[in-house]
Design an enzyme around this catalytic site. Structure first.
Site, PDB file in Angstrom:
ATOM      1  N   GLN A  86       0.840  -1.194   0.000  1.00  0.00           N
ATOM      2  CA  GLN A  86       0.000   0.000   0.000  1.00  0.00           C
ATOM      3  C   GLN A  86       0.875   1.244   0.000  1.00  0.00           C
ATOM      4  OE1 GLN A  86      -3.605  -0.694   2.852  1.00  0.00           O
ATOM      5  NE2 GLN A  86      -1.893  -1.914   3.590  1.00  0.00           N
ATOM      6  N   ASP A  89       6.227   4.496  -1.383  1.00  0.00           N
ATOM      7  CA  ASP A  89       7.691   4.658  -1.431  1.00  0.00           C
ATOM      8  C   ASP A  89       8.280   3.521  -2.272  1.00  0.00           C
ATOM      9  OD1 ASP A  89       7.707   3.426   1.949  1.00  0.00           O
ATOM     10  OD2 ASP A  89       8.429   2.317   0.205  1.00  0.00           O
ATOM     11  N   HIS A 104      -1.551   1.448  -4.175  1.00  0.00           N
ATOM     12  CA  HIS A 104      -1.928   2.854  -4.016  1.00  0.00           C
ATOM     13  C   HIS A 104      -1.009   3.781  -4.793  1.00  0.00           C
ATOM     14  CE1 HIS A 104      -4.087   1.666  -0.023  1.00  0.00           C
ATOM     15  NE2 HIS A 104      -4.704   1.235  -1.098  1.00  0.00           N
ATOM     16  N   CYS A 112      -0.232  13.630 -16.119  1.00  0.00           N
ATOM     17  CA  CYS A 112      -1.095  14.807 -16.313  1.00  0.00           C
ATOM     18  C   CYS A 112      -2.498  14.488 -15.803  1.00  0.00           C
ATOM     19  CB  CYS A 112      -1.160  15.168 -17.810  1.00  0.00           C
ATOM     20  SG  CYS A 112      -2.408  16.432 -18.141  1.00  0.00           S
ATOM     21  N   GLY A 177       2.785  -4.297   8.964  1.00  0.00           N
ATOM     22  CA  GLY A 177       2.827  -2.833   9.010  1.00  0.00           C
ATOM     23  C   GLY A 177       1.626  -2.145   8.424  1.00  0.00           C
ATOM     24  N   SER A 179      -2.613  -1.077   9.210  1.00  0.00           N
ATOM     25  CA  SER A 179      -3.715  -1.022  10.186  1.00  0.00           C
ATOM     26  C   SER A 179      -4.902  -1.857   9.711  1.00  0.00           C
ATOM     27  CB  SER A 179      -4.145   0.433  10.396  1.00  0.00           C
ATOM     28  OG  SER A 179      -4.392   1.052   9.129  1.00  0.00           O
TER      29      SER A 179
HETATM   30  N1  APR Z   1       6.671  -2.501  12.247  1.00  0.00           N
HETATM   31  C1  APR Z   1       5.461  -3.016  11.887  1.00  0.00           C
HETATM   32  N2  APR Z   1       4.296  -2.330  11.965  1.00  0.00           N
HETATM   33  C2  APR Z   1       4.370  -1.061  12.434  1.00  0.00           C
HETATM   34  C3  APR Z   1       5.586  -0.452  12.828  1.00  0.00           C
HETATM   35  C4  APR Z   1       6.765  -1.227  12.717  1.00  0.00           C
HETATM   36  N3  APR Z   1       7.955  -0.730  13.082  1.00  0.00           N
HETATM   37  N4  APR Z   1       5.310   0.830  13.252  1.00  0.00           N
HETATM   38  C5  APR Z   1       3.978   1.004  13.106  1.00  0.00           C
HETATM   39  N5  APR Z   1       3.412  -0.130  12.634  1.00  0.00           N
HETATM   40  C6  APR Z   1       2.002  -0.384  12.328  1.00  0.00           C
HETATM   41  C7  APR Z   1       1.030   0.429  13.132  1.00  0.00           C
HETATM   42  O1  APR Z   1       0.696  -0.254  14.337  1.00  0.00           O
HETATM   43  C8  APR Z   1      -0.177   0.479  12.180  1.00  0.00           C
HETATM   44  O2  APR Z   1      -1.034  -0.641  12.392  1.00  0.00           O
HETATM   45  O3  APR Z   1       1.822   0.001  10.986  1.00  0.00           O
HETATM   46  C9  APR Z   1       0.447   0.347  10.799  1.00  0.00           C
HETATM   47  C10 APR Z   1       0.396   1.634   9.996  1.00  0.00           C
HETATM   48  O4  APR Z   1      -0.951   1.874   9.733  1.00  0.00           O
HETATM   49  P1  APR Z   1      -1.333   3.139   8.836  1.00  0.00           P
HETATM   50  O5  APR Z   1      -0.565   4.318   9.302  1.00  0.00           O
HETATM   51  O6  APR Z   1      -2.835   3.162   8.780  1.00  0.00           O
HETATM   52  O7  APR Z   1      -0.773   2.787   7.385  1.00  0.00           O
HETATM   53  P2  APR Z   1      -1.424   1.805   6.328  1.00  0.00           P
HETATM   54  O8  APR Z   1      -2.084   0.642   6.985  1.00  0.00           O
HETATM   55  O9  APR Z   1      -0.365   1.516   5.318  1.00  0.00           O
HETATM   56  O10 APR Z   1      -2.551   2.727   5.640  1.00  0.00           O
HETATM   57  C11 APR Z   1      -3.246   2.132   4.565  1.00  0.00           C
HETATM   58  O11 APR Z   1      -4.364   4.196   4.152  1.00  0.00           O
HETATM   59  O12 APR Z   1      -4.451   6.410   4.022  1.00  0.00           O
HETATM   60  C12 APR Z   1      -4.331   5.296   3.261  1.00  0.00           C
HETATM   61  O13 APR Z   1      -3.289   5.197   1.175  1.00  0.00           O
HETATM   62  C13 APR Z   1      -3.014   5.266   2.538  1.00  0.00           C
HETATM   63  O14 APR Z   1      -1.784   3.295   1.943  1.00  0.00           O
HETATM   64  C14 APR Z   1      -2.380   3.961   3.033  1.00  0.00           C
HETATM   65  C15 APR Z   1      -3.564   3.191   3.574  1.00  0.00           C
END
Ligand code: APR
Length: 237
Positions: A86, A89, A104, A112, A177, A179
């Protein structure tokens, strides 16, 4: 053996890249997500959205893949590995992963917003984050935008199909990693479980997937992933 990894912002956290929803550090603690990462926000103030994405693009030059990304790449010596991410990077690719599908989009592709032509020009420099910067213009008159998927936009069809295939054909799915609250990506582990494929979650926090996962490890990516392949037989016994 085929291993499919589904990664989210948390796998890049130990590289120093802020996650989206970690309150104390999450990028969105400072900006309104619907203002910065939505097509409505882009229509309303493209210069704010452009500035934020261009800064994140350049920020990636100052971070490195961590042991989590490197472990996933190293698994390719022992198994067929597909990475569904997702993240926008390029840290999985820089670590050496070859099969990476960006659900994503990517901070490293631009197009464009009117004619859809890929933008191959030079990007304006941005050594420090600024609140506003005018996006380049396409010869057709449209504005150049990042090739990322904003709220309300469809996922790239090719990446989605490859991701569904990678989950369907996997012997194990490792969810790290994320949510697990943003669909359709969050539906992929559910598809694996419905197919009887074991799902291992790696996340220091509980998520809506934790109860359903075959195994959930309260560990970080950089600490859990390097030894995880060797642990699989014991974990899945
Ligand atoms: N190792 C593993 N997991 C980790 C670490 C780590 N060091 N640090 C944080 N986390 C976990 C957090 O507990 C959380 O559950 O990574 C998760 C990050 O969750 P989000 O910030 O919601 O990111 P993500 O799940 O990738 O979001 C999904 O939401 O907003 C959209 O497009 C955006 O791709 C993104 C999507």
């Amino acid at each position: 053996m085929q291993v499919t990894v589904l990664s989210g912002a948390g796998i890049s956290a130990e590289s120093g890249v802020p996650t989206f929803r970690d309150v104390e550090t999450g990028l969105w603690a400072k900006v309104d997500p619907y203002e910065i990462s939505s097509s409505q926000g882009w229509q309303a103030h493209p210069e704010k959205v452009w500035a934020w994405y261009l800064w994140r693009h350049y920020m990636m030059e100052s971070v490195q893949p961590n042991n989590g990304h490197l472990a996933v790449a190293a698994w390719q010596d022992h198994a067929q590995v597909h990475v569904v991410t997702q993240n926008v990077d390029n840290l999985h690719e820089r670590a050496g992963s070859r099969n990476v599908y960006h659900l994503h989009g990517s901070l490293f592709e631009f197009r464009c917003d009117a004619c859809g032509s890929p933008f191959e020009g030079d990007l304006p420099a941005m050594p420090e984050p600024v609140a506003s910067a005018d996006p380049p213009q396409c010869p057709c008159g449209g504005l150049i935008r990042p090739n990322v998927v904003w709220f309300g936009e469809a996922l790239p069809e090719d990446a989605w199909q490859r991701s569904v295939d990678a989950v369907t054909n996997a012997d194990v799915v490792i969810v790290v990693g994320t949510s697990s609250i943003v669909y359709p990506a969050a539906g992929l582990p559910e598809l694996a479980l419905a197919n009887g494929t074991p799902v291992i979650e790696v996340n220091p926090e509980r998520t809506p997937l934790s109860d359903a996962a075959t195994v959930t490890l309260r560990e970080t990516a950089a600490s859990a992933l390097p030894g995880l392949l060797q642990r699989l037989p014991a974990l899945l016994r």
